[in-house]
Design an enzyme around this catalytic site. Structure first.
Site, mmCIF file in Angstrom:
data_model
loop_
_atom_site.group_PDB
_atom_site.id
_atom_site.type_symbol
_atom_site.label_atom_id
_atom_site.label_comp_id
_atom_site.label_asym_id
_atom_site.label_seq_id
_atom_site.Cartn_x
_atom_site.Cartn_y
_atom_site.Cartn_z
ATOM 1 N N THR A 67 0.902 -1.230 -0.015
ATOM 2 C CA THR A 67 0.012 -0.166 0.007
ATOM 3 C C THR A 67 1.077 1.375 -0.020
ATOM 4 O O THR A 67 2.160 1.226 0.261
ATOM 5 C CB THR A 67 -0.876 -0.060 1.128
ATOM 6 O OG1 THR A 67 -1.830 -1.492 1.201
ATOM 7 C CG2 THR A 67 -1.839 1.089 1.294
ATOM 8 N N GLU B 43 -3.350 -4.061 -2.789
ATOM 9 C CA GLU B 43 -3.410 -5.174 -1.832
ATOM 10 C C GLU B 43 -2.075 -5.598 -1.446
ATOM 11 O O GLU B 43 -1.200 -4.939 -0.576
ATOM 12 C CB GLU B 43 -4.444 -5.944 -1.953
ATOM 13 C CG GLU B 43 -5.121 -6.794 -0.822
ATOM 14 C CD GLU B 43 -4.228 -7.818 0.025
ATOM 15 O OE1 GLU B 43 -3.356 -8.528 -0.701
ATOM 16 O OE2 GLU B 43 -4.089 -7.685 1.240
ATOM 17 N N SER C 59 -7.795 -2.073 6.261
ATOM 18 C CA SER C 59 -6.858 -1.407 7.384
ATOM 19 C C SER C 59 -6.508 0.072 7.024
ATOM 20 O O SER C 59 -5.993 0.595 8.036
ATOM 21 C CB SER C 59 -5.590 -2.147 7.701
ATOM 22 O OG SER C 59 -6.003 -3.587 7.663
#
Length: 582
Positions: free
Chosen positions: A399, A419, A465
């Site tokens: 990321t 991802e 996240s």
């Protein structure tokens, strides 16, 4: 009036780094402007953002140019065929907005798509390097939505920097080369393994990764940018979407994503979640982002044992932070998912009484507990008698994060991703396809038969996240923007900067430079090589199950507004972070 541009570049391979400073002075004749700043993980991206701000562009304009460049020069981390979350602060209205560009599962997705015939979860690398794992891309639609509302320059003008790099080439950076050396074995080199476009892009005829400094060109990406620059909707309704769907549907492990799924994708504008913390407000992205855990940790710390004045030198302060993380991660893993599919106790998780009750569990004992899930439903507006299944999601790193303050004072904090590293390793139009659907739990029920909140479903957005954050002061003015890449570690990394600045009194760079610590579940991972041995030993003596891990590789980008109104940036030396000031 004179203004100066400072660009501080920090280039790293692993945890080794060096820095260079470039100064440039220009003459302007217009009225004074507010200081502006860009912090990204790559020097090309920072330059692209500064060029846009210098031309009068907004923070959102700069974000578009930055992400277009990162898609090319940092393809292991993010790209225009991936997804993102953006938090935007309007300095005039003092309002925050969240733009959700998280990918969505295809209409043909099934709950058992990542299960083997015997019911076991598919090995991660098989799921990642497949068509099964690609969701409908969201970042470009999100950026287009944000530009319609916040852009000042013409959309088509924002891709020139990326287009030039794609046509003329860019030098492979130390980090990109390191990724190819470490993870190149997972890039298919034969048709039996999967599509070989990435292998042919990154490796020579002898199968050796192109070296650091190699001039890499990507004419296919330049063509894609030409199409996008004319009309962003062409990405979703034209040949690009058809080509993405065709690539996804190739064997091995073909996926079900169709051109119709891509055309149906819609970004979402959401209200920011904010958590009171002392005399500030810490704000971020609602689900399917896991930012709630960031707000929870800071709320728990505010209600927990007070840190000592020794700051990061005191193991007790690290022990308090570790337990706050354990408490928040437990709730995050249990409850967070796509709000269109799952009811969540969002207000309960940020309720002051609930956070105070969680903070009481923090102990100075020599045998700290690994805390179980709490009951935020008891503090929520609406109750629930449903038992959520125990989560089985695997979070993997791959990321990028950047922050921008423009000359008007508007702010962007944005995290983007494909991802895992190089996404699926499949390419279309010079872009890497995302493997975001592996952010779902592969199992859809736990061993007791309870439904897992983050299970796969058609058109569902996987839990993320990513936690881009903006902190406001007591007057509602911008104070700090922060965020990081790093899979589920993002929550801990982002919190670290807030704790360093607001709890331990550090400047932003010192906060970023702090050792990374991730306490999710029983194990407390401390960054090896950065954490003093005295802290590691003391944490063990306090009863923590400590793992001194080499893998705590954050990529934090931070901007802080100081009391005199000037900006102070911080870039993570663990990557190739670059601070640019206008």
């Amino acid at each position: 009036m004179n203004f100066r541009i400072w660009v501080l570049g920090v280039f790293s391979a692993g945890l080794l780094s060096c820095s260079a400073e470039e100064k440039q002075t220009e003459k302007v004749t217009d009225t004074p402007k507010q200081q502006a700043m860009v912090v990204t993980a790559n020097p090309h991206a920072t330059k692209a953002g500064l060029d846009v701000l210098r031309a009068g562009g907004s923070a959102v304009d700069a974000a578009i140019a930055i992400e277009a460049v990162l898609s090319l020069v940092e393809p292991q981390s993010s790209g225009l065929a991936g997804g993102a979350f953006m938090v935007h602060f309007d300095s005039e209205t003092k309002k925050l907005a969240v733009y959700d560009g998280r990918e969505s599962a295809p209409s043909g997705a099934t709950a058992d798509m990542f299960l083997l015939e015997n019911g076991d979860s598919m090995p991660f690398i098989q799921a990642k390097n497949s068509g099964l794992s690609t969701g409908a891309p969201g970042v470009l639609a999100m950026l287009s939505m944000a530009h319609e509302e916040q852009g000042t320059l013409e959309w088509g003008s924002l891709f020139s920097h990326a287009s030039k790099l794609a046509k003329e080439g860019f030098e492979i950076s130390p980090r990109l080369h390191g990724m190819l050396v470490r993870f190149g074995k997972y890039i298919p080199s034969t048709p039996e393994q999967g599509p070989t476009d990435a292998y042919e892009y990154f490796f020579d005829d002898a199968g050796v990764a192109h070296p650091e400094g190699y001039l890499l060109k990507n004419p296919e990406y330049a063509k894609t940018l030409e199409i996008i620059a004319k009309d962003p909707s062409a990405f979703y309704h034209g040949e690009i979407a058809k080509d993405i769907a065709a690539m996804v549907q190739q064997e091995p492990r073909a996926g079900s994503l169709t051109a119709e799924d891509i055309a149906a994708y819609k970004p979402v504008k959401r209200e920011a979640l904010c958590q009171d913390y002392r005399d500030t407000q810490i704000c971020g992205v609602p689900p399917p982002s896991s930012w709630l855990a960031v707000g929870m940790i800071m709320g728990i710390l505010e209600n927990g044992p007070k840190p000592t004045t020794a700051g990061p030198s005191d193991p007790r302060n690290w022990a308090i932070l570790a337990q706050a993380q354990q408490l928040a991660y437990a709730d995050r893993d249990q409850f967070i998912a796509d709000p269109d599919f799952v009811d969540m106790p969002i207000k309960g998780m940020l309720n002051k009484e609930y956070l105070a009750s969680r903070a009481k569990l923090i102990s100075d004992r020599s045998t700290p507990l690994t805390y179980a899930v709490g009951n935020p439903w008891a503090y929520n507006d609406t109750p629930s008698d449903q038992t959520a299944g125990i989560d089985a999601t695997q979070d993997v790193h791959g990321t990028t994060h950047f922050v921008i303050v423009d000359t008007k004072g508007d702010v962007v904090s944005m995290t983007a991703t494909v991802e895992s590293i190089f996404g699926t390793t499949r390419m279309v139009g010079g872009m890497f396809l995302n493997n975001q659907l592996t952010d779902f739990s592969f199992q859809h029920t736990d061993k007791n038969g309870n439904a897992i909140a983050n299970a796969v479903a058609p058109n569902k957005r996987p839990r993320s996240s990513m936690s881009p954050s903006i902190v406001l002061d007591k007057n509602g003015e911008f104070l700090m923007a922060t965020g990081s890449p790093g899979g589920n570690n993002i929550i801990a990394y982002t919190v670290k900067t807030m704790v360093g600045v607001f709890e331990w009194g550090l400047d932003p760079q010192a906060a970023v430079d702090l050792p990374n610590m991730v306490a999710r579940g029983k194990t407390v991972r401390l960054e090896k090589g950065a954490t003093p041995e005295a802290i590691i030993s003391a944490m063990k003596d306090l009863g923590f199950d400590v793992d001194a891990s080499r893998g705590e590789n954050s990529g934090l980008s931070v901007i802080l507004r100081k009391p005199d109104g000037t900006l102070e940036g911080a870039a993570d030396k663990r990557r190739e972070g670059v601070i640019g000031v206008l």
